[in-house]
Design an enzyme around this catalytic site. Sequence first.
Site, PDB file in Angstrom:
ATOM      1  CB  SER A 122      13.392   9.226   0.397  1.00  0.00           C
ATOM      2  OG  SER A 122      14.051   8.218   1.101  1.00  0.00           O
TER       3      SER A 122
ATOM      4  CG  HIS B   4      12.271   3.868   0.021  1.00  0.00           C
ATOM      5  ND1 HIS B   4      12.724   4.179  -1.245  1.00  0.00           N
ATOM      6  CD2 HIS B   4      12.753   4.836   0.847  1.00  0.00           C
ATOM      7  CE1 HIS B   4      13.461   5.282  -1.196  1.00  0.00           C
ATOM      8  NE2 HIS B   4      13.478   5.708   0.058  1.00  0.00           N
TER       9      HIS B   4
ATOM     10  CD  GLU C 292      11.951   2.379  -4.135  1.00  0.00           C
ATOM     11  OE1 GLU C 292      12.114   1.997  -5.315  1.00  0.00           O
ATOM     12  OE2 GLU C 292      12.765   2.144  -3.219  1.00  0.00           O
TER      13      GLU C 292
END
Length: 317
Positions: A162, A204, A231
């Site tokens: 992330s 994401h 993800e």
Amino acid sequence: MKRRHFLEGMAATVGAGTGLAVSAMGLPALAQSLKISRLVIVGGAEDRLQDRIILRKFVDYCGGSQARIRVITAASGDPQAVWKSYQQVFKSLGVEDVQRLALDDRDSAHAQPLQSEILQADGIFMSGGDQSKLMDTLWDTPSYQSLHQSFYLNRCCIGGTSAGAAVMSRHMIAQGPALLRPSKEAVETDIGLGLLSQAVVDQHFSERRRLARLLSTLAVRPDLLGVGIDEDTALVIEKGEALEVIGKGTVTLIDPSDMRSNVNELDPLEQIEMLGVQLHVLPAGHRYSVNSVGLTSSSAALRRAIQRLVAEGPMRG
């Protein structure tokens, strides 16, 4: 000085070809040369409870159960809780020596013991959170330089999820909404770690519908490749060699190098015309070597993108 205003013309040293160097542990560089420099760039929400494909592979890349793995949680709003989660995962995967790096603020990033910990690590994993917070802590500090030295000279495996993925690139997406369509100046960018020198990463990717966001970024930086990572998916980059996609989703590569765009004629937030953009979707379970991609017109474009992603960038510090 704001990072985004930093002049890119600073002196740089490339870590390749350092046959006479000595590692942080005092080992000759010949021993280090047996290791492969890898980046493990995770799109977020990686499985930590079941198969743990990505984190298991990360441990393997670092050297297995005897590896010295260090975790950076500076991007997180709750660094101790995040650390406990990763500590439990890595311990359950058999790693005996896993510790959190005490990188909590800019003062700590100047501490000599922290620099030594970075230089002695076999693997460093950066958690999610806020990528700007992480870079505010690291930028232009001795610890930032130590990360580069550890990767380029000691061939430490560096992973990030992330926010920890977003900071891998030199030109970093700092923030921006999930756009319906590419729009001028809708995305705020900044300078990241620069371990990936010719690309910009978004994470994401499919889950948060970020294709238009990444295209908006590339419209004003057509010199870069766009890398969108789903993800529970990781793009593994073996410097100078190959790409591999692991996990459960896909990696989307966007090459705007042949693009024609009207972005310079538009007002902020106007929709952008982008013609001639190349897009490649790489599913998990596939490996792409710079030497194995064919020379047909379609795969030649992919080979060009792979060559840019695996190219050695400049070492800072």
